[in-house]
Design a protein around this motif. Structure first.
Motif, PDB file in Angstrom:
ATOM      1  N   TRP A  83      41.414 -16.149   5.431  1.00 41.41           N
ATOM      2  CA  TRP A  83      42.340 -15.043   5.183  1.00 41.41           C
ATOM      3  C   TRP A  83      42.268 -14.580   3.733  1.00 41.41           C
ATOM      4  CZ3 TRP A  83      44.052 -12.174   8.807  1.00 41.41           C
ATOM      5  CH2 TRP A  83      44.355 -12.688  10.069  1.00 41.41           C
ATOM      6  N   ILE A  84      42.051 -15.527   2.827  1.00 47.53           N
ATOM      7  CA  ILE A  84      41.879 -15.184   1.408  1.00 47.53           C
ATOM      8  C   ILE A  84      40.687 -14.256   1.241  1.00 47.53           C
ATOM      9  CG2 ILE A  84      41.140 -16.143  -0.826  1.00 47.53           C
ATOM     10  CD1 ILE A  84      42.893 -18.620  -0.131  1.00 47.53           C
ATOM     11  N   ALA A 111      35.609  -6.039  -9.403  1.00 47.17           N
ATOM     12  CA  ALA A 111      36.487  -5.811  -8.252  1.00 47.17           C
ATOM     13  C   ALA A 111      36.488  -7.014  -7.322  1.00 47.17           C
ATOM     14  CB  ALA A 111      36.024  -4.558  -7.499  1.00 47.17           C
ATOM     15  N   LEU A 112      35.315  -7.572  -7.077  1.00 47.37           N
ATOM     16  CA  LEU A 112      35.219  -8.717  -6.168  1.00 47.37           C
ATOM     17  C   LEU A 112      35.863  -9.965  -6.762  1.00 47.37           C
ATOM     18  CD1 LEU A 112      34.162  -9.910  -3.549  1.00 47.37           C
ATOM     19  CD2 LEU A 112      31.977 -10.332  -4.690  1.00 47.37           C
ATOM     20  N   ILE A 113      35.560 -10.254  -8.010  1.00 52.74           N
ATOM     21  CA  ILE A 113      36.079 -11.466  -8.644  1.00 52.74           C
ATOM     22  C   ILE A 113      37.586 -11.360  -8.879  1.00 52.74           C
ATOM     23  CG2 ILE A 113      36.003 -12.805 -10.802  1.00 52.74           C
ATOM     24  CD1 ILE A 113      32.887 -12.062 -10.717  1.00 52.74           C
ATOM     25  N   GLY A 114      38.045 -10.187  -9.318  1.00 50.97           N
ATOM     26  CA  GLY A 114      39.486  -9.980  -9.465  1.00 50.97           C
ATOM     27  C   GLY A 114      40.211 -10.126  -8.141  1.00 50.97           C
ATOM     28  N   SER A 115      39.621  -9.551  -7.072  1.00 52.09           N
ATOM     29  CA  SER A 115      40.241  -9.616  -5.747  1.00 52.09           C
ATOM     30  C   SER A 115      40.298 -11.043  -5.219  1.00 52.09           C
ATOM     31  CB  SER A 115      39.464  -8.733  -4.772  1.00 52.09           C
ATOM     32  OG  SER A 115      39.548  -7.372  -5.140  1.00 52.09           O
ATOM     33  N   LEU A 116      39.203 -11.781  -5.355  1.00 54.35           N
ATOM     34  CA  LEU A 116      39.182 -13.156  -4.866  1.00 54.35           C
ATOM     35  C   LEU A 116      40.194 -14.021  -5.619  1.00 54.35           C
ATOM     36  CD1 LEU A 116      37.915 -15.185  -2.940  1.00 54.35           C
ATOM     37  CD2 LEU A 116      36.115 -15.603  -4.637  1.00 54.35           C
ATOM     38  N   THR A 117      40.277 -13.835  -6.922  1.00 53.93           N
ATOM     39  CA  THR A 117      41.230 -14.593  -7.738  1.00 53.93           C
ATOM     40  C   THR A 117      42.666 -14.278  -7.325  1.00 53.93           C
ATOM     41  OG1 THR A 117      39.677 -14.546  -9.607  1.00 53.93           O
ATOM     42  CG2 THR A 117      41.968 -15.105 -10.094  1.00 53.93           C
ATOM     43  N   GLY A 118      42.967 -12.994  -7.157  1.00 58.65           N
ATOM     44  CA  GLY A 118      44.320 -12.592  -6.768  1.00 58.65           C
ATOM     45  C   GLY A 118      44.710 -13.124  -5.402  1.00 58.65           C
ATOM     46  N   ALA A 119      43.758 -13.115  -4.457  1.00 59.18           N
ATOM     47  CA  ALA A 119      44.050 -13.603  -3.109  1.00 59.18           C
ATOM     48  C   ALA A 119      44.267 -15.117  -3.101  1.00 59.18           C
ATOM     49  CB  ALA A 119      42.913 -13.216  -2.166  1.00 59.18           C
ATOM     50  N   VAL A 120      43.480 -15.848  -3.889  1.00 59.56           N
ATOM     51  CA  VAL A 120      43.659 -17.306  -3.987  1.00 59.56           C
ATOM     52  C   VAL A 120      45.039 -17.627  -4.559  1.00 59.56           C
ATOM     53  CG1 VAL A 120      42.892 -19.399  -5.186  1.00 59.56           C
ATOM     54  CG2 VAL A 120      41.196 -17.880  -4.156  1.00 59.56           C
TER      55      VAL A 120
END
Length: 333
Positions: A83-84, A111-120
């Motif tokens: 889901w993350i 965008a990808l790294i910021g998004s993955l960090t925020g979702a985690v």
């Protein structure tokens, strides 16, 4: 539960390949904007060249994919890992489409790294972030455009000194030919770094979902991500090409070649070190450095400032966006 996991991994693969496709036309400018702006190649030929070399580069390396897959968080330790990834991919795709529409050369990597960090963080809290890996990735993203700026300035000064006695017409003719080679090599390197990011995300989800135990990149993931990026590249991205190739400075073949060489050195070095960099940031910074070597008034600093501002805001905004997407998904699912 097993069926849910299967549906989720299919969703992750579709979203990751969609991101790679968008990344292809979003970042096409990175490899070929200078060649098109100097008329070294027609847009159609340049895009086809970039697509084929992107495909080849994407199949050549996996080091960056493994860094993305385990650098930010350990997928095996996340209870909602798939889901993350879904939330991260949705966020990154939204941001890429917004910036593409407005012709802003933002970073798909940011965008990808910021998004993955925020979702985690939204799912598991700050404690699940691998700060050592995250800081290492952040350093490469921040330092690479600075290195490209300085290196572009130095390489352009060297060219101006070496070829000061050459006739301008001969210089233009020769460097247009060189640009075809440099654009091809840069497109190859773009594939070695940028396509790896979707590979890393898919493998992250495979480990989080219990479909495999290691971060080894499956062969089908390599081919799927490489093909998606190549297809995206083939569809072009003229909005961003115009901003990068013409918006920052008036480009001549020698300038384009100097910028291509600069970005190839920086991207190639990062791939060798297994570090993700923003190819958008690197080539834009290389062009700024090359332009500054000819005179600071040669660079359109208002356009450059708009690009830099986008660099600064992408990481935090995509992190917040991904967290919001994750919370919405958690409400409905």
């Amino acid at each position: 539960m097993h069926d849910t996991g299967m549906y989720l991994i299919i969703a992750v693969v579709v979203l990751a390949l969609g991101f790679d496709y968008i990344n292809g036309f979003h970042d096409t400018a990175n490899a070929i904007a200078t060649s098109i702006s100097t008329k070294a190649m027609s847009p159609k030929i340049a895009i086809l060249l970039a697509a084929s070399m992107n495909l080849l580069g994407a199949l050549s390396f996996t080091g960056v994919a493994k860094t993305i897959g385990k650098g930010i968080a350990d997928p095996a330790q996340l209870s909602n890992g798939m889901w993350i990834v879904v939330a991260a991919m949705v966020s990154a795709i939204i941001w890429n489409l917004i910036t593409w529409w407005y012709g802003i050369p933002s970073s798909s990597s940011h965008a990808l790294i910021g998004s993955l960090t925020g979702a985690v963080i939204a799912s598991a809290g700050f404690s699940q972030i691998n700060y050592g890996g995250f800081i290492s990735i952040l350093k490469s993203l921040v330092l690479s455009p600075i290195i490209a700026l300085v290196l572009g300035f130095i390489i352009m000064l060297a060219f101006l000194w070496l070829f000061k006695n050459f006739a301008p017409a001969k210089m233009t003719r020769n460097f247009r030919a060189f640009q075809v080679l440099s654009a091809a090599f840069q497109a190859y390197l773009h594939g070695t770094n940028d396509a790896q990011k979707a590979m890393g995300i898919i493998t992250f989800a495979l480990v989080a979902g219990g479909f495999q135990d290691t971060m080894d990149i499956p062969l089908w993931v390599k081919f799927a991500a490489a093909a998606a990026m190549a297809l995206g590249t083939a569809s072009g991205g003229m909005r961003i090409i115009r901003t990068v190739g013409r918006g920052i400075m008036k480009m001549q073949p020698v300038n384009g070649f100097a910028a291509d060489v600069t970005s190839a050195i920086v991207i190639g070095g990062a791939t060798y070190l297994k570090l993700p960099v923003s190819t958008t940031h690197v080539i834009s910074s290389a062009i700024m450095g090359v332009g500054a070597a000819k005179g600071f008034n040669k660079v359109k600093w208002d356009v450059a400032g708009r690009i830099v501002m986008t660099w600064i805001i992408t990481l935090p905004l995509t992190a917040v966006l991904a967290a919001l997407v994750y919370w919405v998904l958690s409400i409905f699912f």
